[in-house]
Write a protein that holds these residues in place. Structure first.
Motif, short mmCIF file in Angstrom:
data_model
loop_
_atom_site.label_atom_id
_atom_site.label_comp_id
_atom_site.label_asym_id
_atom_site.label_seq_id
_atom_site.Cartn_x
_atom_site.Cartn_y
_atom_site.Cartn_z
N ASN A 78 15.86 7.11 -6.22
CA ASN A 78 15.84 7.29 -7.67
C ASN A 78 14.91 8.47 -7.97
N GLY A 79 15.44 9.68 -7.73
CA GLY A 79 14.62 10.88 -7.81
C GLY A 79 13.75 11.03 -6.56
N SER A 80 13.23 12.23 -6.34
CA SER A 80 12.32 12.45 -5.21
C SER A 80 11.05 11.62 -5.37
N ASP A 81 10.71 11.27 -6.61
CA ASP A 81 9.50 10.48 -6.84
C ASP A 81 9.55 9.15 -6.11
N GLU A 82 10.73 8.54 -6.00
CA GLU A 82 10.83 7.28 -5.26
C GLU A 82 10.55 7.50 -3.78
N ALA A 83 11.06 8.60 -3.23
CA ALA A 83 10.80 8.90 -1.82
C ALA A 83 9.31 9.11 -1.58
N ILE A 84 8.65 9.82 -2.50
CA ILE A 84 7.20 10.04 -2.38
C ILE A 84 6.46 8.72 -2.38
N ASP A 85 6.80 7.83 -3.32
CA ASP A 85 6.13 6.54 -3.41
C ASP A 85 6.36 5.70 -2.16
N ILE A 86 7.58 5.72 -1.64
CA ILE A 86 7.89 4.93 -0.44
C ILE A 86 7.12 5.44 0.77
N LEU A 87 6.91 6.73 0.87
CA LEU A 87 6.11 7.28 1.96
C LEU A 87 4.68 6.75 1.89
N PHE A 88 4.11 6.70 0.69
CA PHE A 88 2.77 6.14 0.52
C PHE A 88 2.75 4.67 0.94
N ARG A 89 3.73 3.90 0.46
CA ARG A 89 3.72 2.46 0.71
C ARG A 89 4.01 2.12 2.16
N SER A 90 4.71 3.02 2.86
CA SER A 90 5.06 2.75 4.25
C SER A 90 3.94 3.12 5.22
N PHE A 91 3.20 4.19 4.91
CA PHE A 91 2.30 4.76 5.91
C PHE A 91 0.82 4.72 5.55
N CYS A 92 0.49 4.46 4.29
CA CYS A 92 -0.91 4.56 3.86
C CYS A 92 -1.48 3.19 3.49
N ASN A 93 -2.53 2.77 4.19
CA ASN A 93 -3.23 1.54 3.85
C ASN A 93 -4.12 1.77 2.63
N PRO A 94 -3.92 1.02 1.55
CA PRO A 94 -4.74 1.20 0.34
C PRO A 94 -6.23 1.06 0.64
N GLY A 95 -7.01 1.96 0.06
CA GLY A 95 -8.45 1.89 0.20
C GLY A 95 -8.98 2.32 1.56
N VAL A 96 -8.09 2.70 2.47
CA VAL A 96 -8.50 3.07 3.83
C VAL A 96 -8.04 4.49 4.17
N ASP A 97 -6.75 4.73 4.04
CA ASP A 97 -6.17 6.00 4.47
C ASP A 97 -6.27 7.07 3.38
#
Length: 348
Positions: A78-97
């Motif tokens: 749903n736009g490139s923005d969804e791809a950007i968000d999914i990359l964050f949610r897949s690879f980045c641990n909140p508060g750590v990475d």
């Protein structure tokens, strides 16, 4: 050395994705009594009562023909923005990475980082709007997962030096995301052809710009099959609606018309640059590989306000780092560009 499994969040490694009704059978069928849809149709000319293809197979096959990349290496969102968000949610641990962004650049990288509670480390571009490779190297640590590079860059319009991007790809053990939203207007070739060379490469593109489908929200990510599998695992089951899929397919059959628009846009860009250079309040116009130009002026806010009063909307980028005094102007139709110049002739 790059190893995808080392980048993935543990919860994503162990995630069992939602299995939709349309995922659970293969082959053809004529009676669908599996997904609790309204069997009678839709109160519209076109029936949208059935759920769309969750993996957008037909659109990907058409894109595969155009882009020269296998469908298994394509993610649609749903736009490139969804791809950007999914990359964050897949690879980045909140508060750590953390991730690295290179301002001035597209603002959604920072917004997605904030939403996902991930530190975005800023390494400013140079005065020539190119990568500061030494600064990026200093900013990287063991928790750096993603580097975002927009090329052609928004809001500056220039392409990023290809050798510098390849240096990142060859030396960084995380993902390098090249956002090519404006690549259709660029003299630089796409990085899609480098997917087999770099396993840590993700290329973002869109149908919103040159293809004129901003209202449909069709974004693309191109990457290794392993990365695409992760993104498909994390995305919502039906992330692209049926209307967008059907209309995108129709549009993708009109490559020649899109190429004609691109040619005319570039011609209009050159004319607009020449016309704007005549004004004494224009201090500089930066080289552009996009369908917009960045213009340094004596008083960006006053010019912006003046144009708004005359019904012309541009972007005031004067508060963006390294863009002080700058306006970003999209290339319009010949008539729109003429109206802009004639209106600016009245500016005192």
């Amino acid at each position: 050395m790059f190893e995808l499994n080392n980048l993935l969040r543990e919860n994503i490694k162990n995630l069992t994705p939602y299995s939709s009704a349309r995922d659970e059978y293969t082959g053809e069928a004529s009676v669908f009594l599996d997904a609790n849809e309204n069997a009678f149709g839709s109160p519209l000319e076109t029936a949208y009562n059935r759920y769309p293809d969750p993996l957008q197979y037909r659109v990907k096959m058409k894109l595969s023909e155009i882009k020269g990349v296998p469908a298994r290496n394509i993610f649609l969102g749903n736009g490139s923005d969804e791809a950007i968000d999914i990359l964050f949610r897949s690879f980045c641990n909140p508060g750590v990475d953390n991730v690295i962004i290179v301002p001035p650049t597209y603002g959604m990288y920072q917004v997605s980082a904030n939403i996902n509670d991930v530190e975005a480390r800023k390494v400013l571009l140079t005065e020539e709007y190119q990568l500061d490779l030494d600064g990026i190297a200093e900013a990287i640590d063991k928790n750096t997962k993603l580097i975002f590079v927009c090329s052609p860059n928004n809001p500056t319009g220039n392409s990023i030096n290809r050798d510098d991007i390849e240096t990142l790809l060859a030396n960084f053990n995380g993902l390098v995301i090249i956002d090519e939203a404006y690549i259709n207007y660029s003299r630089q070739k796409t990085f899609i052809q480098e997917l087999t060379e770099y396993s840590n490469l993700v290329v973002l593109q869109t149908l919103s710009k040159a293809w004129g489908l901003a209202g449909l929200r069709v974004g693309m990510a191109f990457a290794s099959e392993e990365i695409i599998e992760v993104m498909n695992k994390v995305k919502p089951p039906y992330n692209m609606n049926e209307a967008s899929q059907q209309l995108a397919l129709q549009a993708l059959n009109n490559v020649s018309l899109v190429n004609l628009w691109i040619k005319e846009t570039l011609e209009e860009r050159d004319k607009l640059v020449l016309n704007l250079k005549e004004f004494d309040f224009v201090l500089d116009i930066y080289p552009s590989d996009a369908n917009f130009i960045l213009v340094k002026t004596t008083n960006a806010k006053a010019i912006y306000d003046f144009l708004v009063k005359h019904g012309i909307i541009i972007r005031d980028r004067s508060k963006v780092e390294l863009c002080e005094g700058c306006l970003r102007i999209t290339i319009g139709t010949p008539d729109e560009n003429k109206t802009l110049i004639e209106t600016l002739q009245q500016y005192k």
